[in-house]
Design a protein around this motif. Structure first.
Motif, PDB file in Angstrom:
ATOM      1  N   GLU A 108       0.832  -1.217   0.000  1.00 21.85           N
ATOM      2  CA  GLU A 108       0.000   0.000   0.000  1.00 21.85           C
ATOM      3  C   GLU A 108       0.863   1.263   0.000  1.00 21.85           C
ATOM      4  OE1 GLU A 108      -3.034  -0.110  -0.688  1.00 21.85           O
ATOM      5  OE2 GLU A 108      -3.307  -2.242  -0.343  1.00 21.85           O
ATOM      6  N   LEU A 109       1.938   1.257   0.797  1.00 24.38           N
ATOM      7  CA  LEU A 109       2.796   2.442   0.864  1.00 24.38           C
ATOM      8  C   LEU A 109       3.435   2.715  -0.498  1.00 24.38           C
ATOM      9  CD1 LEU A 109       4.547   1.979   4.343  1.00 24.38           C
ATOM     10  CD2 LEU A 109       2.593   3.441   3.787  1.00 24.38           C
ATOM     11  N   LYS A 110       3.855   1.631  -1.156  1.00 28.60           N
ATOM     12  CA  LYS A 110       4.446   1.794  -2.498  1.00 28.60           C
ATOM     13  C   LYS A 110       3.404   2.313  -3.477  1.00 28.60           C
ATOM     14  CE  LYS A 110       8.146  -1.574  -2.466  1.00 28.60           C
ATOM     15  NZ  LYS A 110       8.494  -2.937  -2.857  1.00 28.60           N
ATOM     16  N   ALA A 111       2.173   1.833  -3.330  1.00 29.62           N
ATOM     17  CA  ALA A 111       1.106   2.259  -4.235  1.00 29.62           C
ATOM     18  C   ALA A 111       0.814   3.749  -4.058  1.00 29.62           C
ATOM     19  CB  ALA A 111      -0.159   1.425  -4.002  1.00 29.62           C
ATOM     20  N   PHE A 112       0.852   4.237  -2.800  1.00 30.82           N
ATOM     21  CA  PHE A 112       0.673   5.682  -2.563  1.00 30.82           C
ATOM     22  C   PHE A 112       1.825   6.449  -3.195  1.00 30.82           C
ATOM     23  CE2 PHE A 112      -1.925   4.519   1.344  1.00 30.82           C
ATOM     24  CZ  PHE A 112      -3.093   5.126   0.925  1.00 30.82           C
ATOM     25  N   ARG A 149      -2.232   4.286  -5.997  1.00 27.78           N
ATOM     26  CA  ARG A 149      -3.349   4.448  -5.076  1.00 27.78           C
ATOM     27  C   ARG A 149      -3.451   5.924  -4.713  1.00 27.78           C
ATOM     28  NH1 ARG A 149      -4.836   1.523   0.742  1.00 27.78           N
ATOM     29  NH2 ARG A 149      -6.426   3.058   1.282  1.00 27.78           N
ATOM     30  N   GLU A 150      -4.617   6.496  -4.952  1.00 26.46           N
ATOM     31  CA  GLU A 150      -4.795   7.908  -4.644  1.00 26.46           C
ATOM     32  C   GLU A 150      -5.489   8.074  -3.307  1.00 26.46           C
ATOM     33  OE1 GLU A 150      -6.779  10.048  -7.775  1.00 26.46           O
ATOM     34  OE2 GLU A 150      -5.824   8.759  -9.264  1.00 26.46           O
ATOM     35  N   ASP A 151      -5.180   9.151  -2.607  1.00 24.36           N
ATOM     36  CA  ASP A 151      -6.022   9.491  -1.468  1.00 24.36           C
ATOM     37  C   ASP A 151      -6.457  10.924  -1.645  1.00 24.36           C
ATOM     38  OD1 ASP A 151      -4.068  10.608   1.291  1.00 24.36           O
ATOM     39  OD2 ASP A 151      -3.337  10.327  -0.736  1.00 24.36           O
ATOM     40  N   GLU A 152      -7.732  11.166  -1.393  1.00 21.68           N
ATOM     41  CA  GLU A 152      -8.346  12.441  -1.735  1.00 21.68           C
ATOM     42  C   GLU A 152      -7.611  13.642  -1.183  1.00 21.68           C
ATOM     43  OE1 GLU A 152     -12.527  12.422  -0.806  1.00 21.68           O
ATOM     44  OE2 GLU A 152     -12.713  10.504  -1.855  1.00 21.68           O
ATOM     45  N   MET A 207      -1.587  10.805   2.603  1.00 25.45           N
ATOM     46  CA  MET A 207      -0.636   9.700   2.541  1.00 25.45           C
ATOM     47  C   MET A 207       0.464   9.962   1.523  1.00 25.45           C
ATOM     48  SD  MET A 207      -0.842   7.585   4.781  1.00 25.45           S
ATOM     49  CE  MET A 207       0.391   6.516   4.087  1.00 25.45           C
ATOM     50  N   VAL A 208       0.098  10.582   0.417  1.00 26.27           N
ATOM     51  CA  VAL A 208       1.098  10.847  -0.621  1.00 26.27           C
ATOM     52  C   VAL A 208       2.242  11.670  -0.027  1.00 26.27           C
ATOM     53  CG1 VAL A 208       1.490  11.909  -2.863  1.00 26.27           C
ATOM     54  CG2 VAL A 208      -0.635  10.675  -2.436  1.00 26.27           C
ATOM     55  N   ASP A 209       1.898  12.694   0.764  1.00 25.93           N
ATOM     56  CA  ASP A 209       2.925  13.520   1.397  1.00 25.93           C
ATOM     57  C   ASP A 209       3.762  12.711   2.386  1.00 25.93           C
ATOM     58  OD1 ASP A 209       2.169  15.728   0.036  1.00 25.93           O
ATOM     59  OD2 ASP A 209       0.973  16.600   1.648  1.00 25.93           O
ATOM     60  N   SER A 210       3.115  11.773   3.067  1.00 25.81           N
ATOM     61  CA  SER A 210       3.829  11.014   4.100  1.00 25.81           C
ATOM     62  C   SER A 210       4.809  10.001   3.533  1.00 25.81           C
ATOM     63  CB  SER A 210       2.831  10.254   4.979  1.00 25.81           C
ATOM     64  OG  SER A 210       1.951  11.128   5.590  1.00 25.81           O
ATOM     65  N   VAL A 211       4.533   9.486   2.356  1.00 22.80           N
ATOM     66  CA  VAL A 211       5.386   8.419   1.835  1.00 22.80           C
ATOM     67  C   VAL A 211       6.438   8.894   0.836  1.00 22.80           C
ATOM     68  CG1 VAL A 211       3.677   6.608   2.185  1.00 22.80           C
ATOM     69  CG2 VAL A 211       3.753   7.792  -0.001  1.00 22.80           C
ATOM     70  N   GLU A 212       6.329  10.148   0.379  1.00 20.32           N
ATOM     71  CA  GLU A 212       7.208  10.546  -0.724  1.00 20.32           C
ATOM     72  C   GLU A 212       8.695  10.437  -0.405  1.00 20.32           C
ATOM     73  OE1 GLU A 212       6.134  14.389  -2.076  1.00 20.32           O
ATOM     74  OE2 GLU A 212       6.630  15.386  -0.196  1.00 20.32           O
ATOM     75  N   ASP A 213       9.067  10.632   0.865  1.00 19.82           N
ATOM     76  CA  ASP A 213      10.493  10.555   1.214  1.00 19.82           C
ATOM     77  C   ASP A 213      10.901   9.200   1.781  1.00 19.82           C
ATOM     78  OD1 ASP A 213      10.968  13.151   0.408  1.00 19.82           O
ATOM     79  OD2 ASP A 213      10.389  13.963   2.364  1.00 19.82           O
ATOM     80  N   LEU A 214      10.006   8.240   1.779  1.00 19.69           N
ATOM     81  CA  LEU A 214      10.344   6.939   2.381  1.00 19.69           C
ATOM     82  C   LEU A 214      11.078   6.042   1.391  1.00 19.69           C
ATOM     83  CD1 LEU A 214       7.051   5.996   4.291  1.00 19.69           C
ATOM     84  CD2 LEU A 214       9.083   7.118   5.201  1.00 19.69           C
ATOM     85  N   SER A 215      12.156   5.395   1.882  1.00 22.66           N
ATOM     86  CA  SER A 215      12.849   4.398   1.059  1.00 22.66           C
ATOM     87  C   SER A 215      12.153   3.053   1.280  1.00 22.66           C
ATOM     88  CB  SER A 215      14.305   4.299   1.499  1.00 22.66           C
ATOM     89  OG  SER A 215      14.364   3.740   2.802  1.00 22.66           O
ATOM     90  N   ALA A 245       9.672  -1.026   4.965  1.00 21.74           N
ATOM     91  CA  ALA A 245       9.757  -2.346   5.601  1.00 21.74           C
ATOM     92  C   ALA A 245       9.830  -2.195   7.121  1.00 21.74           C
ATOM     93  CB  ALA A 245      10.973  -3.110   5.081  1.00 21.74           C
ATOM     94  N   ASP A 246      10.579  -1.187   7.588  1.00 23.11           N
ATOM     95  CA  ASP A 246      10.713  -0.965   9.028  1.00 23.11           C
ATOM     96  C   ASP A 246       9.378  -0.525   9.624  1.00 23.11           C
ATOM     97  OD1 ASP A 246      13.368  -1.574   8.660  1.00 23.11           O
ATOM     98  OD2 ASP A 246      14.083   0.487   8.817  1.00 23.11           O
ATOM     99  N   LEU A 247       8.713   0.385   8.936  1.00 23.90           N
ATOM    100  CA  LEU A 247       7.404   0.852   9.405  1.00 23.90           C
ATOM    101  C   LEU A 247       6.415  -0.307   9.456  1.00 23.90           C
ATOM    102  CD1 LEU A 247       7.264   4.175   7.403  1.00 23.90           C
ATOM    103  CD2 LEU A 247       6.965   4.011   9.878  1.00 23.90           C
ATOM    104  N   ALA A 248       6.429  -1.126   8.400  1.00 26.89           N
ATOM    105  CA  ALA A 248       5.492  -2.256   8.332  1.00 26.89           C
ATOM    106  C   ALA A 248       5.750  -3.229   9.475  1.00 26.89           C
ATOM    107  CB  ALA A 248       5.618  -2.953   6.978  1.00 26.89           C
ATOM    108  N   ALA A 249       7.036  -3.466   9.779  1.00 28.73           N
ATOM    109  CA  ALA A 249       7.375  -4.394  10.862  1.00 28.73           C
ATOM    110  C   ALA A 249       6.889  -3.836  12.194  1.00 28.73           C
ATOM    111  CB  ALA A 249       8.883  -4.629  10.909  1.00 28.73           C
TER     112      ALA A 249
END
Ligand code: HEC
Length: 106
Positions: free
Chosen positions: A65-69, A74-77, A81-89, A94-98
């Motif tokens: 889901e994070l990759k899709a954002f 995956r869009e969010d209105e 989420m788009v802002d939150s994930v843009e800088d994530l490697s 994987a760390d967040l998911a764990a």
């Protein structure tokens, strides 16, 4: 000769320590990164009426889901989420998911 043995022993210790960095997600690091997610998803990751709960989510699903954002698949209105994930490697995801998988879900 003792020095050589010590060096070999030290190498094993270092290899072991490096192996301790998990190939998958690192829960401790995920917890640090997850501070930014708590603003919306709550400290316990359970969300509220506007934000879905992410605690106890399957880590593979969460990374997907994070990759899709991030990719825009995956869009969010509100683009929250788009802002939150843009800088994530990928490692961050994987760390967040764990971390969130380790929290009790609803
Ligand atoms: C500004 C508010 C906000 C922040 C910060 C935020 N999220 Fe979200 N998140 C949302 C909203 C709103 C949705 C629902 C989006 C939609 O489906 O349109 C969502 C959806 C999700 C989903 C999908 C859940 C599902 O059931 O499909 C995941 C996973 C997720 N967020 C993880 C995170 C992670 C990890 C972080 C921190 C890096 C984070 N979010 C930060 C608001 C936020």
């Amino acid at each position: 000769m003792l020095t050589k043995k010590l060096i070999i022993a030290l190498m094993f210790v270092l290899m072991f320590a490096a192996g301790g960095v998990q190939a998958g997600g690192d829960v401790t690091r995920g917890e640090e990164l997850g501070v930014d997610c708590a603003d919306c998803h709550g400290d316990d990751g359970l969300g509220d009426e506007d934000v879905p709960g992410i605690a106890g989510m399957d880590p593979a699903d969460m990374v997907k889901e994070l990759k899709a954002f991030k990719s825009g698949e995956r869009e969010d209105e509100e683009e929250d989420m788009v802002d939150s994930v843009e800088d994530l490697s990928e490692q961050d995801m994987a760390d967040l998911a764990a971390y969130f998988a380790s929290l009790p879900g609803e």
